[in-house]
Design an enzyme around this catalytic site. Structure first.
Site, PDB file in Angstrom:
ATOM      1  N   LYS A 111      20.727 -92.493   4.041  1.00  0.00           N
ATOM      2  CA  LYS A 111      20.434 -93.805   4.135  1.00  0.00           C
ATOM      3  C   LYS A 111      20.699 -94.402   5.245  1.00  0.00           C
ATOM      4  O   LYS A 111      20.183 -95.421   6.210  1.00  0.00           O
ATOM      5  CB  LYS A 111      19.864 -94.292   2.199  1.00  0.00           C
TER       6      LYS A 111
ATOM      7  N   GLN B 216      24.238 -96.446  -5.591  1.00  0.00           N
ATOM      8  CA  GLN B 216      24.021 -95.589  -5.578  1.00  0.00           C
ATOM      9  C   GLN B 216      24.139 -94.970  -6.647  1.00  0.00           C
ATOM     10  O   GLN B 216      25.442 -95.027  -7.298  1.00  0.00           O
ATOM     11  CB  GLN B 216      25.034 -94.398  -4.591  1.00  0.00           C
TER      12      GLN B 216
ATOM     13  N   ASP C  45      16.328-101.495  -4.566  1.00  0.00           N
ATOM     14  CA  ASP C  45      16.364-100.660  -5.049  1.00  0.00           C
ATOM     15  C   ASP C  45      14.700-100.588  -6.218  1.00  0.00           C
ATOM     16  O   ASP C  45      14.471-100.111  -6.983  1.00  0.00           O
ATOM     17  CB  ASP C  45      17.160 -99.990  -6.016  1.00  0.00           C
TER      18      ASP C  45
END
Ligand code: NDP
Length: 314
Positions: A79, A123, A146
């Site tokens: 990412k 994450q 997200d």
């Protein structure tokens, strides 16, 4: 109006190239996630260049990795590299496994306040006893690229504009690429996680798909798959969706990724057999994975524009 803008952002308005495709004639067209993601990244890059020219600063994404999970290290590295390639500033934070919640929350508070940070990604999975719900709720919802903050989940449920989770967005973009109309199609989503299955159900509903959701207690999974025009497994059980279950001409988007004993990656679908029956199918790797990263970049650009009071151009 918001709905139409959303359709465009997913690419439905630009899929005319496939207008005469007949799913009952052709078999096994590969939906190449790498190529489609490349075109999304190129579009994001052009918009990032424009943003930097206008505001003198690139959009910024902060990534937080807590602990030492090997797969998470790979995902976060991918990412961060993808950000840099399109000109998005990447701010990487690595915290040790034993990080107390108070320290993680203090970092999130600091990043929430920083104007050069437009998006924040935590994450998953987090090492216990850290709770991802607790950390996600501490995010500024306007930086929640997200799409896992309660407010964004609620907006999705209500069909209002907000940040959508990246993997389901990637699935929708792949479906758009088939050029087939979604309204009235029957989808089976296999998996009901907050990250993939549940948000995907609502994105499909926004496009007037009839959705069935299966999970580990479903009694006739084969029957549900046999009836579906769109088959979207997200279980992490390699090869569990058998080729003979796939209806002729169905579209198969395989979200699952598992590492096998020999080190290779496998999806949830028995790909060689399913390919003989599906009209469109994604490979693993090279299907949904690259799309997830591309959608993260797109969400970061959207966050940067929204924080300037603009509508996202993509
Ligand atoms: P979770 O483990 O959170 O959810 C898995 C879901 O699959 C659960 O709802 C579970 O049902 C269901 N399930 C498990 N076994 C079966 C079975 N035998 N029959 C029917 N349903 C079953 O996983 P995630 O949603 O986070 O991820 C799912 C997969 O997608 C994983 O392989 C993951 O690596 C991959 N993934 C890929 C991404 C990408 O970018 N390509 C991004 C995110 C995830 P129940 O709820 O009843 O337990």
């Amino acid at each position: 109006m918001a709905r139409l803008a959303q359709d465009r952002s997913l690419g439905f308005a630009s899929a005319q190239g496939f207008a005469y495709f007949d799913p009952y004639m052709a078999r096994g067209a590969i939906l190449d996630g790498r190529a489609i993601a490349r075109s999304v990244r190129q579009a994001v890059k052009e918009e990032v260049d424009g943003f930097r020219a206008q505001y003198g600063r690139a959009p910024g994404l902060a990534t937080i990795l807590i602990g030492d999970n090997a797969a998470s290290r790979v995902y976060i590295g991918t990412k961060e590299r993808a950000c840099r390639k399109v000109g998005i500033q990447s701010f990487g934070y690595r915290l040790p496994e034993a990080t107390p919640a108070s320290k993680a929350l203090a970092l999130i508070t600091e990043l929430n306040a920083r104007p050069d940070v437009n998006g924040i990604l935590i994450q998953l999975p987090l090492p216990p006893p850290l709770s991802h719900e607790r950390l996600n709720e501490a995010l500024d919802p306007n930086k929640d690229v997200d799409g896992l903050h309660l407010l964004n989940q609620g907006r999705l449920l209500r069909g209002e504009d907000g940040f959508r989770p990246c993997t389901p967005l990637g699935v929708m973009r792949l479906l758009a690429h088939t050029g087939l109309p979604l309204a009235g199609q029957k989808a089976v989503v296999i998996g009901r996680s907050h990250l993939v299955g549940r948000p995907l159900i609502f994105l499909l509903l926004e496009h007037h798909v009839t959705v069935t959701c299966c999970h580990s207690r479903t009694t006739d999974l084969a029957g549900e798959v046999r009836r579906a025009d769109l088959v979207i497994p997200a279980t992490g059980q390699p090869g569990m969706i058998r080729g003979e279950w796939i209806k002729d001409g169905a579209t198969v988007i395989d979200v699952g990724i598992s590492r096998l004993a020999d080190g290779s990656l496998a999806g949830d679908v028995d790909f060689p057999a399913a390919k003989e029956r599906a009209a469109f199918i994604t490979p693993v790797p090279g299907g949904v994975g690259p799309m997830t990263v591309a959608m993260l970049l797109k969400n970061t650009l959207k966050a940067a524009h929204q924080q300037r009071g603009n509508v996202s151009p993509l």
